[in-house]
Design a protein around this motif. Structure first.
Motif, mmCIF file in Angstrom:
data_model
loop_
_atom_site.group_PDB
_atom_site.id
_atom_site.type_symbol
_atom_site.label_atom_id
_atom_site.label_comp_id
_atom_site.label_asym_id
_atom_site.label_seq_id
_atom_site.Cartn_x
_atom_site.Cartn_y
_atom_site.Cartn_z
ATOM 1 N N MET A 71 0.843 -1.207 0.000
ATOM 2 C CA MET A 71 0.000 0.000 0.000
ATOM 3 C C MET A 71 0.877 1.256 0.000
ATOM 4 O O MET A 71 1.875 1.319 0.689
ATOM 5 C CB MET A 71 -0.886 -0.011 1.260
ATOM 6 C CG MET A 71 -1.903 1.089 1.264
ATOM 7 S SD MET A 71 -2.973 0.954 2.701
ATOM 8 C CE MET A 71 -3.772 2.545 2.653
ATOM 9 N N MET A 72 0.445 2.227 -0.810
ATOM 10 C CA MET A 72 1.203 3.478 -0.905
ATOM 11 C C MET A 72 0.717 4.465 0.135
ATOM 12 O O MET A 72 -0.447 4.431 0.506
ATOM 13 C CB MET A 72 0.920 4.151 -2.255
ATOM 14 C CG MET A 72 1.617 3.608 -3.431
ATOM 15 S SD MET A 72 1.123 4.560 -4.872
ATOM 16 C CE MET A 72 2.394 5.830 -4.896
ATOM 17 N N PHE A 128 -1.163 7.448 1.323
ATOM 18 C CA PHE A 128 -2.340 7.951 0.615
ATOM 19 C C PHE A 128 -2.072 9.286 -0.095
ATOM 20 O O PHE A 128 -2.443 9.472 -1.249
ATOM 21 C CB PHE A 128 -3.519 8.095 1.580
ATOM 22 C CG PHE A 128 -4.762 8.583 0.896
ATOM 23 C CD1 PHE A 128 -5.527 7.713 0.131
ATOM 24 C CD2 PHE A 128 -5.150 9.915 0.982
ATOM 25 C CE1 PHE A 128 -6.660 8.149 -0.518
ATOM 26 C CE2 PHE A 128 -6.283 10.364 0.325
ATOM 27 C CZ PHE A 128 -7.041 9.472 -0.427
ATOM 28 N N LYS A 159 0.682 10.585 -1.164
ATOM 29 C CA LYS A 159 1.577 10.421 -2.315
ATOM 30 C C LYS A 159 0.794 9.870 -3.508
ATOM 31 O O LYS A 159 0.945 10.327 -4.641
ATOM 32 C CB LYS A 159 2.725 9.479 -1.938
ATOM 33 C CG LYS A 159 3.810 9.398 -2.993
ATOM 34 C CD LYS A 159 4.896 8.399 -2.613
ATOM 35 C CE LYS A 159 5.789 8.119 -3.803
ATOM 36 N NZ LYS A 159 6.552 6.892 -3.654
ATOM 37 N N ALA A 160 -0.059 8.882 -3.212
ATOM 38 C CA ALA A 160 -0.868 8.282 -4.274
ATOM 39 C C ALA A 160 -1.867 9.289 -4.828
ATOM 40 O O ALA A 160 -2.068 9.397 -6.037
ATOM 41 C CB ALA A 160 -1.590 7.051 -3.745
ATOM 42 N N SER A 213 -0.352 11.754 -7.213
ATOM 43 C CA SER A 213 0.338 11.202 -8.386
ATOM 44 C C SER A 213 -0.484 11.502 -9.637
ATOM 45 O O SER A 213 -1.607 11.990 -9.549
ATOM 46 C CB SER A 213 0.491 9.696 -8.234
ATOM 47 O OG SER A 213 -0.780 9.095 -8.359
ATOM 48 N N SER A 214 0.085 11.169 -10.800
ATOM 49 C CA SER A 214 -0.628 11.468 -12.044
ATOM 50 C C SER A 214 -1.981 10.757 -12.094
ATOM 51 O O SER A 214 -2.979 11.334 -12.527
ATOM 52 C CB SER A 214 0.232 11.066 -13.247
ATOM 53 O OG SER A 214 0.549 9.693 -13.189
ATOM 54 N N VAL A 215 -2.033 9.514 -11.625
ATOM 55 C CA VAL A 215 -3.292 8.766 -11.654
ATOM 56 C C VAL A 215 -4.233 9.263 -10.554
ATOM 57 O O VAL A 215 -5.437 9.431 -10.783
ATOM 58 C CB VAL A 215 -3.021 7.245 -11.501
ATOM 59 C CG1 VAL A 215 -4.326 6.478 -11.425
ATOM 60 C CG2 VAL A 215 -2.179 6.742 -12.662
ATOM 61 N N GLY A 216 -3.672 9.534 -9.365
ATOM 62 C CA GLY A 216 -4.475 9.988 -8.230
ATOM 63 C C GLY A 216 -5.183 11.304 -8.506
ATOM 64 O O GLY A 216 -6.378 11.464 -8.227
ATOM 65 N N LYS A 217 -4.456 12.248 -9.104
ATOM 66 C CA LYS A 217 -5.041 13.563 -9.407
ATOM 67 C C LYS A 217 -6.283 13.399 -10.272
ATOM 68 O O LYS A 217 -7.333 13.999 -10.016
ATOM 69 C CB LYS A 217 -4.023 14.414 -10.184
ATOM 70 C CG LYS A 217 -3.154 15.289 -9.308
ATOM 71 C CD LYS A 217 -2.183 16.083 -10.176
ATOM 72 C CE LYS A 217 -1.001 15.252 -10.591
ATOM 73 N NZ LYS A 217 0.028 15.926 -11.343
ATOM 74 N N LYS A 218 -6.151 12.587 -11.323
ATOM 75 C CA LYS A 218 -7.276 12.413 -12.250
ATOM 76 C C LYS A 218 -8.415 11.626 -11.598
ATOM 77 O O LYS A 218 -9.583 11.832 -11.926
ATOM 78 C CB LYS A 218 -6.802 11.684 -13.523
ATOM 79 C CG LYS A 218 -5.913 12.533 -14.396
ATOM 80 C CD LYS A 218 -6.664 13.654 -15.089
ATOM 81 C CE LYS A 218 -7.502 13.152 -16.233
ATOM 82 N NZ LYS A 218 -8.155 14.256 -16.979
ATOM 83 N N PHE A 219 -8.075 10.735 -10.663
ATOM 84 C CA PHE A 219 -9.092 9.964 -9.948
ATOM 85 C C PHE A 219 -9.993 10.921 -9.161
ATOM 86 O O PHE A 219 -11.217 10.866 -9.244
ATOM 87 C CB PHE A 219 -8.395 8.963 -9.014
ATOM 88 C CG PHE A 219 -9.340 8.102 -8.223
ATOM 89 C CD1 PHE A 219 -9.930 6.993 -8.798
ATOM 90 C CD2 PHE A 219 -9.630 8.394 -6.890
ATOM 91 C CE1 PHE A 219 -10.801 6.187 -8.070
ATOM 92 C CE2 PHE A 219 -10.493 7.605 -6.161
ATOM 93 C CZ PHE A 219 -11.082 6.496 -6.747
ATOM 94 N N PHE A 220 -9.356 11.832 -8.439
ATOM 95 C CA PHE A 220 -10.154 12.751 -7.629
ATOM 96 C C PHE A 220 -10.805 13.840 -8.487
ATOM 97 O O PHE A 220 -11.867 14.348 -8.152
ATOM 98 C CB PHE A 220 -9.301 13.336 -6.496
ATOM 99 C CG PHE A 220 -9.011 12.308 -5.443
ATOM 100 C CD1 PHE A 220 -10.012 11.893 -4.575
ATOM 101 C CD2 PHE A 220 -7.782 11.683 -5.365
ATOM 102 C CE1 PHE A 220 -9.784 10.899 -3.632
ATOM 103 C CE2 PHE A 220 -7.532 10.694 -4.430
ATOM 104 C CZ PHE A 220 -8.533 10.301 -3.566
#
Lengths: 229, 250
Positions: free
Chosen positions: A1-2, A4, A6-7, A10-17
């Motif tokens: 698990m990363m 939270f 940092k995740a 991240s590039s994927v996390g930003k777009k997720f939120f």
């Protein structure tokens, strides 16, 4: 698990939120549009009752919702700016020639103008709040209680051609923003399946048209007719 | 037999990584439409060498469309105008009717230009090294059917594994994102049981490395899929996101 944070940044996390907050705001826009429909009823009381309920009738729940909306908007905007900056940094020297490749590409006008339509919408939200929520205050009496005459604020507001056209243009741009945004949100959440991709894209266009036209018509009708008789 | 072509080439020339670089124009006459684009570049280089000028540096190896070494942006299109094809497999007939071709290297900060049209794609290797493998003890080969794999999963894994790491996805992406490459490398393991034990660590580390290398973020524009010589789908990017969110949320 990363870790939270940092995740999430991240590039994927930003777009997720960005996707989650975007979909939340689409939900809000539908509720907002439903509320606006009471303006068409022609009775100022129904709109004023709705507006009074939102500000005084929810026992503070509205403040919680407002907080979530503002937080969501800020997450959406900050992530979007971060994505935009990352793209500029990643290609310091631009191509002398560039071309849309077509085929499976989804690079439409909607998709490549998200940062610009989004920026204008952000400015619009601030102007919209100043214009209405914190705008001119008129009073009216409903069921023996003195409440805010929001109907008058709206009607007088849309007597101005400047405001009317400003609203109409931004509402049209919302359509462009949502056309890419709705589909893109699903992709960012990892929801992509050959069986449903067509449906998601279609619903996205439908939502874009519904919300854009729904919001666009109101200021136009109120401006041109001076409000329902 | 089609008519030969006369072309003006506008080619990016750059002495080394530190040089600013500039476009230089060359005339090529009597180019056969049946030769490949890279053969035309070879001819140009022979001419330049003959004239005691520095030939144009560009990458190529197998010239069969399978190794992933070649890659140029011609008239704004990564790997040229033909879809699902690497640069080496594009023939001059694809440029029929054109008189001017602009030839540029892959442009992203993460792929520094080493010379002319040659870029350093080491950043992709670093992403791969961050988790694009499975850790197993060596020993005897296991029985062929010891681990069962559904046909659909094995097909999708093969589709993802078709990535040759050429970097066209990065070159074509308006954001210069390496999401399609990273997603293909994550997917080929995520779809198979052997990739299961390390899936969260793999997704977390490879995405993190992709960010460290300075690629842009993905805006779901899909130009990568259109440019990919192996037609790798952006549904792999969605899979990478599912894998990563799994790692993010626990």
């Amino acid at each position: 698990m990363m870790p939270f944070l940092k995740a999430a940044t991240s590039s994927v996390g930003k777009k997720f939120f960005m996707a989650l907050t975007g979909l939340f705001w689409i939900m809000f826009l539908f509720i907002h549009l439903l509320g606006n429909l009471s303006l068409y009823s022609g009775h100022k009381d129904s709109f004023n009752a709705y507006s009074d309920f939102l500000t005084h009738g929810t026992h503070g729940v509205v403040y919680v919702l407002e907080f979530i909306m503002v937080a969501g908007l800020l997450i959406h905007v900050i992530s979007a700016v971060a994505v935009f900056i990352s793209a500029q940094k990643a290609r310091p020297i631009q191509y002398a020639m560039s071309k849309n490749l077509g085929g499976p590409s989804r690079k439409t006008i909607s998709a490549s103008t998200m940062i610009y339509t989004g920026s204008l919408m952000f400015i619009f939200i601030i102007v919209h709040l100043i214009h209405f929520k914190f705008g001119d205050y008129y009073s009216t009496v409903l069921d023996g209680r003195v409440i805010r005459d929001m109907y008058a604020t709206v009607l007088i507001g849309f007597q101005s051609p400047f405001y009317t056209w400003f609203y109409v243009i931004i509402m049209a741009l919302i359509g462009f923003h949502l056309r890419h945004g709705f589909w893109s949100a699903f992709q960012s959440l990892g929801l992509n399946h050959p069986r449903y991709n067509g449906l998601i894209a279609f619903v996205g266009v439908l939502i874009a048209i519904t919300l854009s036209l729904g919001f666009l018509m109101l200021p136009l009708v109120l401006h041109l007719t001076g409000g329902p008789a | 037999m089609s008519e030969n072509m006369n072309l003006k080439l506008k080619i990016w020339r750059q002495k080394n990584a530190g040089d600013k670089g500039r476009f230089v124009e060359y005339d090529m006459e009597n180019v056969s439409p049946d030769e490949s684009f890279l053969e035309m570049m070879d001819e140009l280089n022979e001419k330049l060498t003959h004239d005691n000028l520095e030939p144009v540096e560009f990458d190529s190896d197998c010239r069969e469309g399978i190794c992933g070494t070649c890659g140029l942006v011609v008239n704004g299109e990564a790997h040229g105008p033909l879809r699902a094809t690497t640069m080496c497999q594009v023939h001059m007939r694809e440029f029929k009717g054109m008189t001017k071709l602009t030839v540029e290297p892959w442009r992203t900060k993460a792929f520094p230009v080493l010379k002319d049209l040659v870029v350093d794609r080491g950043a992709l290797d670093k992403i791969q090294q961050a988790g694009g493998y499975i850790s197993i003890n060596t020993g005897n080969a296991p029985d062929a059917h010891a681990i069962q794999v559904p046909k659909e999963a094995s097909d999708l894994a093969m589709d993802a594994a078709a990535c040759i790491g050429c970097g066209a996805c990065v070159a074509a992406c308006p954001n210069a994102s390496a999401s399609l490459f990273t997603a293909a490398k994550i997917s080929q393991f995520a779809l198979l049981p052997q990739g299961g034990p390390e899936r969260k660590r793999r997704a977390a580390q490879m995405v993190t490395q992709m960010d460290i290398e300075g690629f842009g973020d993905c805006s779901n524009l899909g130009e990568c899929e259109a440019a990919c010589p192996k037609e790798i789908s952006i549904s792999n990017i969605a899979r990478m996101k599912r894998e990563f969110v799994g790692a993010m949320l626990g």
